[in-house]
Design an enzyme around this catalytic site. Structure first.
Site, mmCIF file in Angstrom:
data_model
loop_
_atom_site.group_PDB
_atom_site.id
_atom_site.type_symbol
_atom_site.label_atom_id
_atom_site.label_comp_id
_atom_site.label_asym_id
_atom_site.label_seq_id
_atom_site.Cartn_x
_atom_site.Cartn_y
_atom_site.Cartn_z
ATOM 1 N N GLU A 1 -6.370 6.431 8.746
ATOM 2 C CA GLU A 1 -6.468 7.462 8.482
ATOM 3 C C GLU A 1 -6.676 7.706 6.975
ATOM 4 O O GLU A 1 -6.488 6.466 6.205
ATOM 5 C CB GLU A 1 -5.506 8.445 8.839
ATOM 6 C CG GLU A 1 -3.931 8.045 8.441
ATOM 7 C CD GLU A 1 -2.964 8.930 9.001
ATOM 8 O OE1 GLU A 1 -3.060 9.609 9.934
ATOM 9 O OE2 GLU A 1 -1.868 8.869 8.307
ATOM 10 N N HIS B 1 7.455 1.792 2.839
ATOM 11 C CA HIS B 1 7.339 2.963 3.705
ATOM 12 C C HIS B 1 8.575 3.218 4.530
ATOM 13 O O HIS B 1 8.481 4.362 5.585
ATOM 14 C CB HIS B 1 6.263 2.504 4.850
ATOM 15 C CG HIS B 1 5.161 2.175 3.914
ATOM 16 N ND1 HIS B 1 4.024 3.096 3.436
ATOM 17 C CD2 HIS B 1 4.341 0.950 3.918
ATOM 18 C CE1 HIS B 1 3.254 2.529 2.937
ATOM 19 N NE2 HIS B 1 3.101 1.175 3.332
ATOM 20 N N LYS C 1 1.283 7.713 18.231
ATOM 21 C CA LYS C 1 0.669 8.414 17.125
ATOM 22 C C LYS C 1 -0.667 9.297 17.642
ATOM 23 O O LYS C 1 -0.745 10.394 17.266
ATOM 24 C CB LYS C 1 0.872 7.739 15.979
ATOM 25 C CG LYS C 1 1.994 7.404 15.272
ATOM 26 C CD LYS C 1 1.797 6.682 14.151
ATOM 27 C CE LYS C 1 3.229 6.579 13.403
ATOM 28 N NZ LYS C 1 4.081 5.841 14.081
ATOM 29 N N ARG D 1 14.076 12.427 18.252
ATOM 30 C CA ARG D 1 15.626 12.032 18.194
ATOM 31 C C ARG D 1 16.328 12.711 17.212
ATOM 32 O O ARG D 1 15.546 13.408 16.406
ATOM 33 C CB ARG D 1 15.719 10.351 18.173
ATOM 34 C CG ARG D 1 14.769 9.976 17.032
ATOM 35 C CD ARG D 1 15.232 8.505 16.721
ATOM 36 N NE ARG D 1 14.101 7.931 15.936
ATOM 37 C CZ ARG D 1 14.093 7.956 14.517
ATOM 38 N NH1 ARG D 1 15.201 8.749 13.879
ATOM 39 N NH2 ARG D 1 13.066 7.311 14.008
#
Length: 479
Positions: A199, A234, A115, A291
């Site tokens: 974040e 999530h 990430k 993907r």
């Protein structure tokens, strides 16, 4: 390309094989011990056992899968999603052995697989990003200082993560240390890498992703968006296309941003760029999935394309046959992931035997399925049984079809997410479009679902009783 090996199982293996078959390409299935009688094994032209039931002894054995591919003169490998689909080493090893990997090159998988590396690559294109750190953190004191600077609530995310693992929302400073420790240990267990980044947590946000497709001739398309805000732990459970909140202007901006993300890593094939979208019409880059996505069918239905066919053609070196201006949104599609999970017990996996397993049928109803009646649900893999997809001219029509399809889907022997799906599709917040990623937290609890199911059972019993009395009257009529 005459023969493709599908390095996966269940519904996605069958989905890929169906397109290959349509294109006149032979298919090879691989399977573990517990999957020896699975539908994907029967569907393929050839099938090879690759190991025992745990995925690390079968579906994750990249070198063994490549050995099988070479022995059977396979031209290409399609990884599906999960397992080895985002494994750069596997992609590279396939290419080294003269086998086409139906997906991006290893370099793009590596960049977007981290990430932080992804944020680095995207930064130079001025794509908006959620405020946060630009490096991995393991030290808790440093992390705490960073979190305080950004301001709570914050989100801790595993750098190598995905699927909701190694992710923690921290509302206040006093909870930070315990949540940080949990995120690190979860990240180590899931990915072998404990590094996390921090974040700002964007409250009241929606999760919107853009499907892209890139060829080796410099063309990149965006095939509109999918709304994926209905999640538990999530992880997505309901998706739709298009989103009911995006204006045409914002859709175009997000699509063009997604194309730039693809160009930032010299992308090839199908990919998905994920964004957070807030109530002020701002969007922020989250990550790129290198993907095919679980939820790709809703994009196929509204755009009229076969994404797997496009993947195969791009992998063969063909240029994309359509241009951006050729694409338009037609109708509306919904998808419910049918998991063997108990929505009345915190969505825990529900292992068991499929005593009854009957799929709904009808116009506008599609089921991408990997199971059949009489099968056991293996404990070794993701508990998704199938994807239930509906398509209508309008959002309302797609929702009504979905409710009807859920009622027509008969499963006995395990608990599933079907009742939860019905709860969502009939909920006012979902129907009105006024929802975000906190839908489950705000509106759902197991007691409400239990009451709804009891009411439905009561109504069904009364209808059956009324029908019984009607039938009795007919029987008693004189000749």
């Amino acid at each position: 390309m005459k023969k493709i090996l599908v390095a996966n199982r269940g519904e996605i293996a069958i989905r890929v094989m169906k397109t290959a078959q349509k294109m006149g390409i032979k298919t090879v299935a691989v399977y573990s011990t517990i999957d020896r009688n699975a539908p994907h094994v029967k569907f393929a032209d050839e099938a090879v056992w690759i190991g025992e039931s745990p995925s690390n002894q079968s579906y994750l054995l990249g070198s063994k899968i490549i050995e099988v591919a070479k022995a059977l003169n396979v031209d290409a490998i399609h990884p599906g999603y999960g397992f080895l689909s985002e494994n750069a080493d596997f992609a590279q090893e396939a290419e080294r052995n003269g086998i086409i990997f139906i997906g991006p090159k290893a370099k793009a998988i590596e960049i977007m697989g981290s990430k932080l590396a992804a944020k680095d690559a995207v930064m130079k294109y001025n794509i908006p990003m959620v405020p946060g750190v630009d490096h991995a953190i393991i030290d808790i004191d440093e992390a705490k200082k960073t979190a305080t600077t950004i301001g709570f609530p914050i989100l801790i995310k595993a750098s190598a993560g995905g699927g909701g693992k190694g992710m923690r929302v921290v509302e206040k400073e006093s909870d930070f240390e315990s949540q940080m420790n949990r995120a690190i240990s979860e990240a180590v267990a899931a990915f072998g890498d404990g590094s996390v980044f921090i974040e700002k947590y964007v409250a009241s946000s929606r999760h919107i992703e853009i499907q892209i497709m890139a060829d080796s001739h410099g063309n990149v398309l965006y095939l509109f968006e999918r709304e994926c805000s209905i999640q538990r732990r999530h992880q997505k459970v309901i998706e739709e296309a298009p989103s009911c909140v995006l204006s045409p202007e914002t859709r175009k901006k997000m699509g063009e941003a997604a194309v730039l993300v693809a160009k930032s890593c010299d992308y090839l094939g199908a990919g998905t760029v994920e964004f957070l979208y807030d109530e002020n019409d701002n969007f922020y880059f989250l990550e790129m999935n290198t993907r095919l996505q679980v939820e790709h069918p809703v994009t196929e239905l509204i755009s009229g394309v076969d994404l797997v066919e496009m993947q195969i053609r791009v992998a063969r070196g063909e240029a994309l046959a359509i241009k951006q201006e050729d694409l338009e949104i037609k109708g509306h599609a919904m998808e419910l992931r049918v998991y063997a999970e108990d929505p009345m017990n915190d969505f825990l996996p529900s292992v068991g035997h499929l005593d009854v397993y009957q799929l709904p049928v009808g116009e506008g109803i599609r089921v991408d399925n990997g199971f059949e009646q009489g099968m056991d649900i293996p404990i070794y893999y993701d508990p998704m049984l199938a994807k239930l997809i509906t398509y209508g001219e309008t959002r309302e029509e797609a929702i009504q079809l979905m409710v009807k399809a859920i009622d027509g889907y008969k499963i006995e022997g395990v608990q599933t997410t079907l009742p939860f799906g019905k709860f969502v599709f009939e909920h006012e917040a979902f129907l009105s479009g006024h929802f975000d990623t906190n839908f489950v937290k705000k509106f759902y609890n197991a007691d409400m679902l239990k009451n709804l199911m009891e009411q439905e059972a009561e109504i069904a019993a009364l209808i059956a009783l009324k029908q019984y009395f009607e039938d009795q009257k007919i029987i008693r009529l004189p000749n």
